[in-house]
Design a protein around this motif. Structure first.
Motif, mmCIF file in Angstrom:
data_model
loop_
_atom_site.group_PDB
_atom_site.id
_atom_site.type_symbol
_atom_site.label_atom_id
_atom_site.label_comp_id
_atom_site.label_asym_id
_atom_site.label_seq_id
_atom_site.Cartn_x
_atom_site.Cartn_y
_atom_site.Cartn_z
ATOM 1 N N GLY A 101 -41.948 8.874 13.272
ATOM 2 C CA GLY A 101 -41.516 7.390 13.014
ATOM 3 C C GLY A 101 -42.762 6.790 11.950
ATOM 4 N N TRP A 102 -43.796 7.405 11.917
ATOM 5 C CA TRP A 102 -45.038 6.723 11.366
ATOM 6 C C TRP A 102 -44.983 7.158 9.836
ATOM 7 C CZ3 TRP A 102 -50.139 7.695 14.634
ATOM 8 C CH2 TRP A 102 -49.887 7.034 15.735
ATOM 9 N N LYS A 103 -45.361 6.289 8.830
ATOM 10 C CA LYS A 103 -45.562 6.701 7.363
ATOM 11 C C LYS A 103 -47.047 6.566 7.245
ATOM 12 C CE LYS A 103 -41.048 4.472 5.842
ATOM 13 N NZ LYS A 103 -40.709 5.425 4.946
ATOM 14 N N PHE A 137 -53.759 4.830 4.779
ATOM 15 C CA PHE A 137 -53.447 4.053 5.741
ATOM 16 C C PHE A 137 -52.157 4.347 6.440
ATOM 17 C CE2 PHE A 137 -51.331 1.526 2.371
ATOM 18 C CZ PHE A 137 -50.127 1.128 3.113
ATOM 19 N N ILE A 138 -52.041 3.953 7.926
ATOM 20 C CA ILE A 138 -50.901 4.434 8.373
ATOM 21 C C ILE A 138 -50.036 3.284 8.990
ATOM 22 C CG2 ILE A 138 -49.763 5.871 10.322
ATOM 23 C CD1 ILE A 138 -52.394 7.566 10.121
ATOM 24 N N VAL A 139 -48.693 3.256 9.064
ATOM 25 C CA VAL A 139 -47.672 2.091 9.724
ATOM 26 C C VAL A 139 -46.841 2.799 10.435
ATOM 27 C CG1 VAL A 139 -48.156 0.245 7.621
ATOM 28 C CG2 VAL A 139 -46.334 2.262 7.637
ATOM 29 N N ASP A 140 -46.436 2.100 11.555
ATOM 30 C CA ASP A 140 -45.390 2.562 12.389
ATOM 31 C C ASP A 140 -44.011 2.297 11.716
ATOM 32 O OD1 ASP A 140 -45.113 -0.022 13.118
ATOM 33 O OD2 ASP A 140 -45.738 0.119 15.141
ATOM 34 N N VAL A 181 -43.449 -0.137 1.021
ATOM 35 C CA VAL A 181 -43.786 1.145 1.811
ATOM 36 C C VAL A 181 -42.602 1.384 2.739
ATOM 37 C CG1 VAL A 181 -44.948 2.263 3.400
ATOM 38 C CG2 VAL A 181 -46.247 1.288 1.616
ATOM 39 N N MET A 182 -42.073 0.335 3.578
ATOM 40 C CA MET A 182 -41.027 0.614 4.519
ATOM 41 C C MET A 182 -39.679 0.837 3.934
ATOM 42 S SD MET A 182 -42.820 0.357 7.257
ATOM 43 C CE MET A 182 -41.467 0.455 8.316
ATOM 44 N N ALA A 183 -39.656 0.228 2.737
ATOM 45 C CA ALA A 183 -38.538 0.656 2.125
ATOM 46 C C ALA A 183 -38.315 1.737 1.320
ATOM 47 C CB ALA A 183 -38.209 -0.824 1.297
ATOM 48 N N GLY A 233 -52.642 -2.265 -9.867
ATOM 49 C CA GLY A 233 -52.993 -1.090 -10.359
ATOM 50 C C GLY A 233 -53.137 0.061 -9.304
ATOM 51 N N ARG A 234 -52.428 0.041 -8.341
ATOM 52 C CA ARG A 234 -52.517 0.983 -7.200
ATOM 53 C C ARG A 234 -51.436 1.763 -7.260
ATOM 54 N NH1 ARG A 234 -53.701 -3.225 -2.208
ATOM 55 N NH2 ARG A 234 -55.306 -4.521 -3.287
ATOM 56 N N ILE A 235 -51.656 3.225 -6.781
ATOM 57 C CA ILE A 235 -50.461 4.156 -6.498
ATOM 58 C C ILE A 235 -50.386 4.380 -5.235
ATOM 59 C CG2 ILE A 235 -49.568 6.365 -7.279
ATOM 60 C CD1 ILE A 235 -51.481 6.294 -10.101
ATOM 61 N N TYR A 236 -49.376 4.124 -4.591
ATOM 62 C CA TYR A 236 -48.995 4.510 -3.093
ATOM 63 C C TYR A 236 -47.998 6.026 -3.201
ATOM 64 C CZ TYR A 236 -50.249 -0.444 -2.169
ATOM 65 O OH TYR A 236 -51.062 -1.537 -2.117
ATOM 66 N N THR A 237 -48.769 6.791 -2.295
ATOM 67 C CA THR A 237 -48.112 7.743 -1.782
ATOM 68 C C THR A 237 -47.455 7.891 -0.516
ATOM 69 O OG1 THR A 237 -49.165 9.140 -3.803
ATOM 70 C CG2 THR A 237 -48.099 10.460 -2.009
ATOM 71 N N ILE A 238 -46.317 8.171 -0.376
ATOM 72 C CA ILE A 238 -45.642 7.983 0.860
ATOM 73 C C ILE A 238 -45.509 9.188 1.742
ATOM 74 C CG2 ILE A 238 -44.246 6.513 2.367
ATOM 75 C CD1 ILE A 238 -44.073 4.639 0.099
ATOM 76 N N HIS A 239 -45.676 9.616 2.973
ATOM 77 C CA HIS A 239 -45.432 10.522 3.594
ATOM 78 C C HIS A 239 -44.748 10.465 4.973
ATOM 79 C CE1 HIS A 239 -45.122 14.873 5.488
ATOM 80 N NE2 HIS A 239 -45.423 15.158 4.376
#
Length: 583
Positions: free
Chosen positions: A274-276, A220-223, A249-251, A263-269
């Protein structure tokens, strides 16, 4: 070794823990399993990072293309001339420039199927788009749109909007991501308009939808403001039926974190605009063959654990067996059997506990016997006190009344009062039966009231309503007299007019309820509490027996039975006495 039994609980526990060192084998295997699991998860996170990077590159490519289109518009002289404030441009020139610019936009769209629309909005009021005929929505001014305001605010730098419905063109409503930027004059000093390039949102959806991170993983994508640009379950997010760790995610910087609750693993790029881009995978899916690793762990640990469990079971059984026996004896004591004794066959703490328990049970039995005897003596003493409760003043006044009536030759009244006094004395000196038939109690209270009525004449009247079917039931002796006496001396005696005492009985809730009511002066709540909680004193005979009657009833029949008083100053008093049905 198994025949050895430690003499103290401390020694037994120490032995058990010494044997449980064998469980270190299982701990070592567990650590190995966790290390292997962590290695697999780390490799999986690295793989997820590569996939997310690829997704970022694809999206970045589309954004770059939009940027390039905006740059073409930004540098195009026809566009700048068209939206300039030059007053010497004729209408024919305006139409010519508009056609040339529209043809340019159409040629750009022809090569890019992912672009929804290209438009330019001049500050001079001129608008041009890739359509042959541009018809703006009259209800949606472009100047009020966020993408327009942000472009003006950034002063020439590109702005990427979150997904939204583009409705500035009449009759068109498309989900898009907009790139907007302010167009400058030829000298680059002043703004002349805003260029808009809309990217079809389904392009981003197609890129992210095709990414698979295990069976349930997704992207998924957030701005930059935390708004969701894309999510495979976006409607559930908006309806709050599903949640994501948007705040974390934002922090978080670029990298990974684990949500232990789900039990979820979040990988952020992070992207350059400015999007994540966030990849989500589930821990339980990252290990391709967890059963093989688990079996390996069990293979090495099973033997040691089996031996450890067997030895621990045997030792704990030997330790707790005498305690369980003592517990069984305690249950018998709880049920009221104080004749049982615990078996004391060992030294050490358990044996000492058994001996102390036996001493405690014996002492408790002795104290209970003493308490029973004490209560019996107390109840007999209270009954004798109540039986001897004829106030000397009451007896003196009664005899004085009999003498006066005899002098007045009122022979019938003398006979009635003397007979009533005899019956009253007969009830007082009767044998020590604590329970008597209700018939006897009614006769007793009737005799007492006859005497009082003859003494007070018109100032006192009474009524007794006790059904005959209740006469055979038993009641504590001298139950009603204390309440009737209080009603006369505290409720009616000082009234200027006559008073009335009503005595009744009825069956209620598997019991019998007597009610003694008067229309006297009544009393306050504090006085009721004082009477019900009063301790009998020789110097205060007005309330003798009221609280004692309640105690006698509770001692004889339990706390479900007893006395309750209802009264208000000036409104009279009602006393309710509840006893069980005893024959």
């Amino acid at each position: 070794m198994l025949d050895y039994y430690p003499k103290t609980i401390h020694a037994a526990i120490s032995t058990a823990f010494s044997l449980l060192i064998l469980a270190a084998i299982a701990v070592t295997s567990l650590i190995s399993y966790n290390v292997s699991e962590d290695a697999v998860i780390s490799n999986s996170e690295a793989y997820m990072g590569e996939i997310i990077t690829q997704v970022n590159n694809n999206i970045q490519s589309y954004i770059d293309n939009m940027e390039n289109i905006s740059l073409i518009i930004f540098t195009n002289k026809d566009v700048k001339y068209y939206i300039s404030s030059n007053p010497f441009i004729s209408r024919e020139e305006v139409r010519s420039y508009q056609k040339n610019i529209s043809d340019l936009f159409q040629s750009l769209l022809y090569t890019r199927k992912d672009i929804a629309s290209i438009m330019v909005f001049g500050y001079n009021g001129r608008v041009v788009s890739d359509r042959r005929l541009t018809q703006l929505n009259p209800n949606v001014p472009p100047q009020d749109q966020d993408w327009y305001k942000q472009a003006v605010k950034e002063g020439g730098r590109s702005v990427i909007s979150p997904p939204h419905v583009q409705n500035v063109l009449q009759g068109e409503y498309s989900w898009v991501v907009s790139l907007s930027r302010e167009l400058k004059s030829i000298n680059g000093m002043t703004g002349q308009g805003v260029a808009l390039v809309d990217l079809k949102l389904n392009v981003i959806n197609d890129i992210c939808r095709n990414v698979k991170l295990g069976q349930r993983g997704y992207v998924f994508i957030v701005d930059s403001s935390g708004n969701i640009v894309y999510h495979p379950q976006q409607q559930l997010i908006y309806s709050k039926l599903r949640t994501e760790q948007i705040g974390r995610v934002m922090a978080s910087e670029q990298g990974s974190f684990v949500d232990k609750d789900s039990g979820r693993i979040y990988t952020i790029h992070d992207t350059s605009f400015g999007w994540k881009i966030v990849g989500v995978a589930y821990q339980d899916e990252l290990i391709s063959n967890p059963s093989a690793m688990r079996n390996s762990f069990l293979l090495w640990a099973a033997a040691g654990l089996a031996v450890t469990l067997i030895i621990s079971f045997i030792i704990s059984h030997r330790i707790t067996r005498p305690i369980r026996r003592l517990q069984a004896v305690m249950r018998q004591v709880e049920r009221g059997d104080f004749d049982v004794r615990a078996e004391v066959g060992q030294a050490g703490e358990v044996g000492q506990l058994g001996r102390a328990f036996n001493m405690m049970v014996g002492q408790t039995r002795r104290l209970l016997d003493e308490r029973v005897q004490t209560e019996k003596i107390k109840r007999r003493t209270e009954l004798r006190l109540l039986q001897s409760q004829i106030n000397p003043h009451f007896l003196y006044n009664t005899l004085d009344s009999i003498i006066w009536m005899a002098e007045q030759r009122k022979n019938e009244e003398v006979v009635l009062m003397t007979s009533a006094l005899a019956k009253l004395f007969r009830a007082s000196i009767a044998k020590d039966d604590e329970l008597v038939p209700i018939r006897v109690e009614v006769e007793h209270i009737d005799s007492y009231l006859q005497i009082q009525k003859m003494r007070y004449r018109d100032k006192l009247d009474y009524a007794i309503d006790v059904p005959r079917e209740l006469h055979a039931f038993k009641t504590p002796r001298i139950l009603l007299q204390p309440f009737v006496e209080n009603a006369i001396y505290h409720g009616i005696k000082n009234l200027p007019e006559g008073g009335m005492i009503a005595i009744s009985a009825r069956q209620a809730d598997n019991g019998i309820e007597f009610r003694v009511s008067d229309n006297g002066q009544g009393m306050s709540e504090e006085t009721i509490k004082l009477i019900m909680g009063a301790v009998r004193r020789d110097s205060d005979r007005d309330h003798i027996g009221v609280s004692n009657v309640n105690e006698r009833i509770e001692l004889a029949f339990g706390s479900d039975y007893g006395v309750s008083i209802e009264s208000e100053p000036g409104e009279g008093t009602t006393v309710a006495i509840k006893i069980p049905q005893v024959r």
